[in-house]
Design a protein around this motif. Structure first.
Motif, PDB file in Angstrom:
ATOM      1  N   ASP A  96       0.819  -1.216   0.000  1.00  9.53           N
ATOM      2  CA  ASP A  96       0.000   0.000   0.000  1.00  9.53           C
ATOM      3  C   ASP A  96       0.855   1.270   0.000  1.00  9.53           C
ATOM      4  O   ASP A  96       0.751   2.112   0.887  1.00  9.53           O
ATOM      5  CB  ASP A  96      -0.959   0.001   1.202  1.00  9.53           C
ATOM      6  CG  ASP A  96      -2.046   1.067   1.061  1.00  9.53           C
ATOM      7  OD1 ASP A  96      -2.327   1.455  -0.085  1.00  9.53           O
ATOM      8  OD2 ASP A  96      -2.585   1.523   2.088  1.00  9.53           O
ATOM      9  N   ARG A  97       1.673   1.396  -1.027  1.00  9.11           N
ATOM     10  CA  ARG A  97       2.439   2.622  -1.269  1.00  9.11           C
ATOM     11  C   ARG A  97       2.032   3.168  -2.635  1.00  9.11           C
ATOM     12  O   ARG A  97       2.649   2.862  -3.654  1.00  9.11           O
ATOM     13  CB  ARG A  97       3.947   2.339  -1.217  1.00  9.11           C
ATOM     14  CG  ARG A  97       4.479   2.064   0.199  1.00  9.11           C
ATOM     15  CD  ARG A  97       5.975   1.787   0.140  1.00  9.11           C
ATOM     16  NE  ARG A  97       6.592   1.811   1.453  1.00  9.11           N
ATOM     17  CZ  ARG A  97       6.646   0.762   2.280  1.00  9.11           C
ATOM     18  NH1 ARG A  97       6.105  -0.397   1.913  1.00  9.11           N
ATOM     19  NH2 ARG A  97       7.224   0.886   3.465  1.00  9.11           N
ATOM     20  N   PRO A  98       0.980   3.958  -2.707  1.00  7.14           N
ATOM     21  CA  PRO A  98       0.397   4.340  -4.007  1.00  7.14           C
ATOM     22  C   PRO A  98       1.321   5.153  -4.899  1.00  7.14           C
ATOM     23  O   PRO A  98       1.326   4.973  -6.124  1.00  7.14           O
ATOM     24  CB  PRO A  98      -0.853   5.136  -3.614  1.00  7.14           C
ATOM     25  CG  PRO A  98      -0.595   5.592  -2.215  1.00  7.14           C
ATOM     26  CD  PRO A  98       0.240   4.532  -1.579  1.00  7.14           C
ATOM     27  N   ILE A  99       2.116   6.076  -4.320  1.00 10.44           N
ATOM     28  CA  ILE A  99       2.989   6.908  -5.160  1.00 10.44           C
ATOM     29  C   ILE A  99       4.106   6.062  -5.759  1.00 10.44           C
ATOM     30  O   ILE A  99       4.410   6.161  -6.955  1.00 10.44           O
ATOM     31  CB  ILE A  99       3.555   8.089  -4.347  1.00 10.44           C
ATOM     32  CG1 ILE A  99       2.419   8.972  -3.833  1.00 10.44           C
ATOM     33  CG2 ILE A  99       4.517   8.905  -5.195  1.00 10.44           C
ATOM     34  CD1 ILE A  99       2.884  10.135  -2.981  1.00 10.44           C
ATOM     35  N   LEU A 100       4.725   5.239  -4.943  1.00  9.32           N
ATOM     36  CA  LEU A 100       5.773   4.358  -5.438  1.00  9.32           C
ATOM     37  C   LEU A 100       5.207   3.385  -6.474  1.00  9.32           C
ATOM     38  O   LEU A 100       5.842   3.128  -7.509  1.00  9.32           O
ATOM     39  CB  LEU A 100       6.413   3.588  -4.281  1.00  9.32           C
ATOM     40  CG  LEU A 100       7.493   2.572  -4.645  1.00  9.32           C
ATOM     41  CD1 LEU A 100       8.662   3.243  -5.355  1.00  9.32           C
ATOM     42  CD2 LEU A 100       7.973   1.821  -3.404  1.00  9.32           C
ATOM     43  N   VAL A 244      10.918  10.425  -0.306  1.00 10.16           N
ATOM     44  CA  VAL A 244      11.704   9.504   0.515  1.00 10.16           C
ATOM     45  C   VAL A 244      10.862   8.716   1.506  1.00 10.16           C
ATOM     46  O   VAL A 244      11.242   7.619   1.909  1.00 10.16           O
ATOM     47  CB  VAL A 244      12.809  10.284   1.273  1.00 10.16           C
ATOM     48  CG1 VAL A 244      13.828  10.849   0.299  1.00 10.16           C
ATOM     49  CG2 VAL A 244      12.203  11.396   2.129  1.00 10.16           C
ATOM     50  N   ASP A 245       9.688   9.267   1.912  1.00  8.69           N
ATOM     51  CA  ASP A 245       8.886   8.542   2.889  1.00  8.69           C
ATOM     52  C   ASP A 245       8.235   7.296   2.294  1.00  8.69           C
ATOM     53  O   ASP A 245       7.786   6.416   3.042  1.00  8.69           O
ATOM     54  CB  ASP A 245       7.812   9.457   3.488  1.00  8.69           C
ATOM     55  CG  ASP A 245       6.929  10.077   2.414  1.00  8.69           C
ATOM     56  OD1 ASP A 245       7.330  10.042   1.239  1.00  8.69           O
ATOM     57  OD2 ASP A 245       5.859  10.596   2.770  1.00  8.69           O
ATOM     58  N   GLU A 246       8.162   7.178   0.974  1.00  4.09           N
ATOM     59  CA  GLU A 246       7.642   5.961   0.346  1.00  4.09           C
ATOM     60  C   GLU A 246       8.717   5.183  -0.394  1.00  4.09           C
ATOM     61  O   GLU A 246       8.430   4.133  -0.961  1.00  4.09           O
ATOM     62  CB  GLU A 246       6.512   6.314  -0.631  1.00  4.09           C
ATOM     63  CG  GLU A 246       5.194   6.620   0.025  1.00  4.09           C
ATOM     64  CD  GLU A 246       4.019   6.454  -0.933  1.00  4.09           C
ATOM     65  OE1 GLU A 246       4.199   5.826  -2.006  1.00  4.09           O
ATOM     66  OE2 GLU A 246       2.930   6.944  -0.604  1.00  4.09           O
ATOM     67  N   ALA A 247       9.934   5.681  -0.429  1.00  7.97           N
ATOM     68  CA  ALA A 247      10.983   5.091  -1.266  1.00  7.97           C
ATOM     69  C   ALA A 247      11.871   4.100  -0.533  1.00  7.97           C
ATOM     70  O   ALA A 247      12.892   3.683  -1.092  1.00  7.97           O
ATOM     71  CB  ALA A 247      11.847   6.196  -1.864  1.00  7.97           C
ATOM     72  N   LEU A 248      11.519   3.717   0.693  1.00 11.28           N
ATOM     73  CA  LEU A 248      12.358   2.762   1.421  1.00 11.28           C
ATOM     74  C   LEU A 248      12.531   1.447   0.659  1.00 11.28           C
ATOM     75  O   LEU A 248      13.657   0.939   0.555  1.00 11.28           O
ATOM     76  CB  LEU A 248      11.778   2.499   2.809  1.00 11.28           C
ATOM     77  CG  LEU A 248      12.529   1.469   3.658  1.00 11.28           C
ATOM     78  CD1 LEU A 248      13.973   1.909   3.893  1.00 11.28           C
ATOM     79  CD2 LEU A 248      11.801   1.227   4.976  1.00 11.28           C
TER      80      LEU A 248
END
Length: 370
Positions: A96-100, A244-248
């Motif tokens: 559930d990381r929509p932007i990534l 960066v908050d979704e790019a882990l």
């Protein structure tokens, strides 16, 4: 009269001499005979090849390099980016990381589209690609790879169109197809993710299945190099495009790709015949692979230390993309260069022959001396 471009490879013909072929005399159909004071005298048609200093008939290479150009190297790179991005998009879909998910799906679609365009451009005529889809040949990496590319591109395209429609507020003129698109979107994302890994690695199998000395010598480890290269490239691209908050997950995939690429390349070169590995360190391939090491160092350290900073992450992503491109182009040109010098073919063959004889394998067609 033939006007093929391959006529340039035909050896020059001297003035023909009158004579007759002899099928039953010494030398067979490959020799000419003339009558002289000393009776029948055999005149060889083809000059003898010499293995020292590794010259072949008419100065031609022992093996003929494929007529591939930089478009194929571009396809190798973009295919890896597309395959890794689809796998990353699948992970973002499940977590559930929509932007990534959106950015990775768009990268997968664009990578497959531009890469396929480069592939078709090298073929010269688009219908040649369609001809490769007439049958499925399980023993042919090119046949299976063509079907993998088509299936992947279809799944990635459906998922990307759904993302664009959602991104634009459902403004695409889809009409009643929108409901169908939303229903098949998750399964398209899964399909693209499952076919992403084969797309990223099958090109290595395709290269190593040829007779090019450097590619063939690396056949056991080149797929690991290409898959690792695809991982760090797709992770680096996502680091550029995603907050960066979704790019882990992208940073973790990039770091895994860096570690895998360094290890796989070292193992590959250590297991190759030293002579067959020389083209990897000479000329343009040597320069490109040197830059691979530098960019891996910059991109890997930047991702590990400063991946949480947007600017550092973007710079690191650019470095990783450059490293992947240098790897693909370097390996590509090294294989082509290895076909030009007979030494890269003859010396490894001699060593393999000696190893078989030393192991007691002297009764087969390879080691039997007539």
């Amino acid at each position: 009269m033939s006007v093929s471009e391959f006529d340039n490879y035909r050896p020059p013909e001297g003035r023909r001499r009158r004579g007759r072929r002899s099928a039953g005399r010494p030398g067979g159909p490959g020799s000419w005979f003339r009558r002289g004071n000393d009776g029948a005298r055999e005149i060889p048609v083809v000059p003898d090849a010499q293995v020292e200093p590794y010259t072949s008939y008419y100065g031609r290479p022992v093996v003929k390099a494929p007529p591939w150009k930089k478009e194929i190297a571009t396809y190798l790179f973009l295919g890896g980016v597309a395959g890794g991005s689809a796998l990353l998009a699948l992970g973002a879909q499940l977590t559930d990381r929509p932007i990534l998910r959106r950015n990775a799906r768009l990268a997968a679609m664009l990578g497959s589209a531009v890469g396929s365009t480069a592939l078709i451009a090298d073929l010269g005529r688009p219908e040649r690609f369609l001809h490769m889809l007439r049958t499925i040949k399980p023993t042919s990496p090119m046949s299976l790879g063509s079907w993998v590319l088509v299936t992947f591109s279809t799944c990635a395209g459906v998922a990307a169109v759904s993302e664009v429609d959602r991104w634009t507020g459902s403004r695409l003129p889809l009409g009643p197809l929108r409901c169908v698109l939303r229903a098949v979107e998750p399964w398209s994302g899964v399909g693209a993710g499952l076919f992403g890994a084969p797309l990223a690695g099958y090109t290595a199998v395709l290269l190593s299945d040829t007779a090019m000395p450097t590619w063939n010598a690396a056949r056991e480890d080149l797929p690991f190099v290409f898959v690792s290269s695809a991982s760090l490239a797709s992770g680096g691209l996502a680091m550029i495009t995603t907050p960066v908050d979704e790019a882990l997950p992208a940073r973790l995939l990039a770091l895994a790709g860096v570690a895998g690429d360094v290890v796989a390349q070292k193992v590959m070169e250590s297991r190759m015949d030293p002579v067959a590995a020389e083209p990897l360190h000479q000329g343009t391939p040597g320069v490109l692979l040197k830059w691979t090491e530098r960019l891996l160092l910059v991109g890997g350290l930047g991702t590990l230390v400063g991946g949480g900073n947007r600017a550092v992450a973007a710079v690191s992503g650019v470095a990783l993309l450059g490293a992947s491109a240098c790897t693909r182009f370097g390996v590509f040109y090294a294989g082509l260069n290895s076909a030009r010098d007979p030494r890269y073919t003859i010396e490894p063959q001699r060593r393999r022959l000696e190893a078989r004889r030393a192991a007691g394998q002297t009764g087969d067609s390879i080691t039997t001396v007539g």
